[in-house]
Scaffold this motif. Structure first.
Motif, PDB file in Angstrom:
ATOM      1  N   CYS A  28      -6.281   4.753 -18.018  1.00 40.75           N
ATOM      2  CA  CYS A  28      -7.375   4.812 -19.003  1.00 40.75           C
ATOM      3  C   CYS A  28      -6.807   4.899 -20.417  1.00 40.75           C
ATOM      4  N   ILE A  29      -5.779   5.711 -20.586  1.00 36.44           N
ATOM      5  CA  ILE A  29      -5.143   5.861 -21.899  1.00 36.44           C
ATOM      6  C   ILE A  29      -4.485   4.551 -22.310  1.00 36.44           C
ATOM      7  N   ARG A  30      -3.748   3.937 -21.374  1.00 35.54           N
ATOM      8  CA  ARG A  30      -3.076   2.663 -21.684  1.00 35.54           C
ATOM      9  C   ARG A  30      -4.086   1.583 -22.071  1.00 35.54           C
ATOM     10  N   ALA A  31      -5.211   1.544 -21.371  1.00 35.82           N
ATOM     11  CA  ALA A  31      -6.243   0.545 -21.671  1.00 35.82           C
ATOM     12  C   ALA A  31      -6.804   0.760 -23.081  1.00 35.82           C
ATOM     13  N   ALA A  32      -7.084   2.005 -23.448  1.00 34.00           N
ATOM     14  CA  ALA A  32      -7.591   2.295 -24.794  1.00 34.00           C
ATOM     15  C   ALA A  32      -6.563   1.884 -25.846  1.00 34.00           C
ATOM     16  N   GLN A  33      -5.300   2.123 -25.572  1.00 31.16           N
ATOM     17  CA  GLN A  33      -4.242   1.733 -26.510  1.00 31.16           C
ATOM     18  C   GLN A  33      -4.159   0.213 -26.636  1.00 31.16           C
ATOM     19  N   ARG A  34      -4.209  -0.483 -25.499  1.00 35.06           N
ATOM     20  CA  ARG A  34      -4.132  -1.958 -25.518  1.00 35.06           C
ATOM     21  C   ARG A  34      -5.296  -2.566 -26.290  1.00 35.06           C
ATOM     22  N   MET A  35      -6.477  -1.969 -26.174  1.00 31.37           N
ATOM     23  CA  MET A  35      -7.666  -2.488 -26.853  1.00 31.37           C
ATOM     24  C   MET A  35      -7.729  -2.059 -28.314  1.00 31.37           C
ATOM     25  N   GLY A  36      -6.766  -1.254 -28.748  1.00 32.03           N
ATOM     26  CA  GLY A  36      -6.745  -0.812 -30.141  1.00 32.03           C
ATOM     27  C   GLY A  36      -7.822   0.214 -30.461  1.00 32.03           C
ATOM     28  N   ARG A  37      -8.265   0.958 -29.471  1.00 32.50           N
ATOM     29  CA  ARG A  37      -9.310   1.966 -29.701  1.00 32.50           C
ATOM     30  C   ARG A  37      -8.738   3.184 -30.421  1.00 32.50           C
ATOM     31  N   SER A  38      -9.584   3.860 -31.147  1.00 31.02           N
ATOM     32  CA  SER A  38      -9.197   5.096 -31.819  1.00 31.02           C
ATOM     33  C   SER A  38      -9.868   6.264 -31.103  1.00 31.02           C
ATOM     34  N   ALA A  39      -9.466   7.458 -31.458  1.00 33.80           N
ATOM     35  CA  ALA A  39     -10.064   8.656 -30.855  1.00 33.80           C
ATOM     36  C   ALA A  39     -11.536   8.785 -31.227  1.00 33.80           C
ATOM     37  N   ASP A  40     -11.962   8.158 -32.336  1.00 35.73           N
ATOM     38  CA  ASP A  40     -13.359   8.218 -32.778  1.00 35.73           C
ATOM     39  C   ASP A  40     -14.262   7.241 -32.022  1.00 35.73           C
ATOM     40  N   HIS A  41     -13.677   6.235 -31.405  1.00 32.63           N
ATOM     41  CA  HIS A  41     -14.434   5.188 -30.720  1.00 32.63           C
ATOM     42  C   HIS A  41     -14.815   5.670 -29.319  1.00 32.63           C
ATOM     43  N   PRO A  42     -16.040   5.406 -28.867  1.00 22.84           N
ATOM     44  CA  PRO A  42     -16.440   5.847 -27.528  1.00 22.84           C
ATOM     45  C   PRO A  42     -15.501   5.379 -26.412  1.00 22.84           C
ATOM     46  N   ALA A  43     -14.934   4.193 -26.543  1.00 23.31           N
ATOM     47  CA  ALA A  43     -14.022   3.701 -25.510  1.00 23.31           C
ATOM     48  C   ALA A  43     -12.621   4.307 -25.633  1.00 23.31           C
ATOM     49  N   GLY A  44     -12.411   5.115 -26.656  1.00 24.42           N
ATOM     50  CA  GLY A  44     -11.125   5.770 -26.841  1.00 24.42           C
ATOM     51  C   GLY A  44     -11.124   7.215 -26.376  1.00 24.42           C
ATOM     52  N   TRP A  45     -12.131   7.611 -25.607  1.00 30.40           N
ATOM     53  CA  TRP A  45     -12.285   9.010 -25.195  1.00 30.40           C
ATOM     54  C   TRP A  45     -11.035   9.566 -24.511  1.00 30.40           C
ATOM     55  N   ALA A  46     -10.338   8.772 -23.729  1.00 30.13           N
ATOM     56  CA  ALA A  46      -9.165   9.273 -22.993  1.00 30.13           C
ATOM     57  C   ALA A  46      -8.043   9.696 -23.938  1.00 30.13           C
ATOM     58  N   LEU A  47      -8.013   9.109 -25.126  1.00 31.49           N
ATOM     59  CA  LEU A  47      -6.963   9.448 -26.096  1.00 31.49           C
ATOM     60  C   LEU A  47      -7.080  10.868 -26.611  1.00 31.49           C
ATOM     61  N   THR A  48      -8.255  11.479 -26.460  1.00 28.93           N
ATOM     62  CA  THR A  48      -8.489  12.807 -27.026  1.00 28.93           C
ATOM     63  C   THR A  48      -8.112  13.942 -26.080  1.00 28.93           C
ATOM     64  N   TYR A  49      -7.572  13.627 -24.916  1.00 30.39           N
ATOM     65  CA  TYR A  49      -7.139  14.668 -23.986  1.00 30.39           C
ATOM     66  C   TYR A  49      -5.631  14.818 -24.045  1.00 30.39           C
ATOM     67  N   GLU A  50      -5.201  16.037 -24.303  1.00 32.73           N
ATOM     68  CA  GLU A  50      -3.777  16.337 -24.479  1.00 32.73           C
ATOM     69  C   GLU A  50      -3.119  16.626 -23.133  1.00 32.73           C
ATOM     70  N   ARG A  51      -2.002  15.957 -22.906  1.00 34.80           N
ATOM     71  CA  ARG A  51      -1.238  16.161 -21.676  1.00 34.80           C
ATOM     72  C   ARG A  51      -0.605  17.554 -21.713  1.00 34.80           C
ATOM     73  N   PRO A  52      -0.708  18.306 -20.621  1.00 34.68           N
ATOM     74  CA  PRO A  52      -0.154  19.662 -20.621  1.00 34.68           C
ATOM     75  C   PRO A  52       1.374  19.661 -20.533  1.00 34.68           C
ATOM     76  N   MET A  53       1.983  20.701 -21.078  1.00 33.39           N
ATOM     77  CA  MET A  53       3.431  20.872 -20.943  1.00 33.39           C
ATOM     78  C   MET A  53       3.773  21.203 -19.489  1.00 33.39           C
ATOM     79  N   SER A  54       2.876  21.924 -18.836  1.00 27.60           N
ATOM     80  CA  SER A  54       3.017  22.211 -17.406  1.00 27.60           C
ATOM     81  C   SER A  54       1.605  22.367 -16.845  1.00 27.60           C
ATOM     82  N   GLY A  55       1.473  22.209 -15.578  1.00 26.63           N
ATOM     83  CA  GLY A  55       0.158  22.316 -14.956  1.00 26.63           C
ATOM     84  C   GLY A  55      -0.555  20.980 -14.904  1.00 26.63           C
ATOM     85  N   LEU A  56      -1.798  21.018 -14.466  1.00 22.10           N
ATOM     86  CA  LEU A  56      -2.554  19.788 -14.226  1.00 22.10           C
ATOM     87  C   LEU A  56      -3.868  19.736 -14.999  1.00 22.10           C
TER      88      LEU A  56
END
Length: 73
Positions: A29-57
């Motif tokens: 989902c993140i890769r697709a948003a990046q390929r489409m040039g989406r930003s965190a403000d764009h509805p299709a860029g929602w996955a970009l706004t989730y931060e990957r944890p240093m540990s855990g899931l």
């Protein structure tokens, strides 16, 4: 939790609060948003706004912030 498809992650906060994904599917989902040039403000860029944890899931929502400005490997 891990399966033969890899670990299952959970999202915390934001538009997809408490949703679960296979980690690799969510990374797609993140890769697709990046390929489409989406930003965190764009509805299709929602996955970009989730931060990957240093540990855990649990990935945490960071409103309006692009947590993945660089392409994922």
């Amino acid at each position: 939790m891990a399966t033969d498809r890899g670990p299952i992650i959970r999202l915390q906060g934001g538009p997809h609060d408490r949703w679960a994904y296979y980690e690799e599917d969510f990374l797609d989902c993140i890769r697709a948003a990046q390929r489409m040039g989406r930003s965190a403000d764009h509805p299709a860029g929602w996955a970009l706004t989730y931060e990957r944890p240093m540990s855990g899931l649990t990935w945490v929502w960071r409103p309006g912030q692009n947590c993945h400005p660089n392409p994922l490997d």
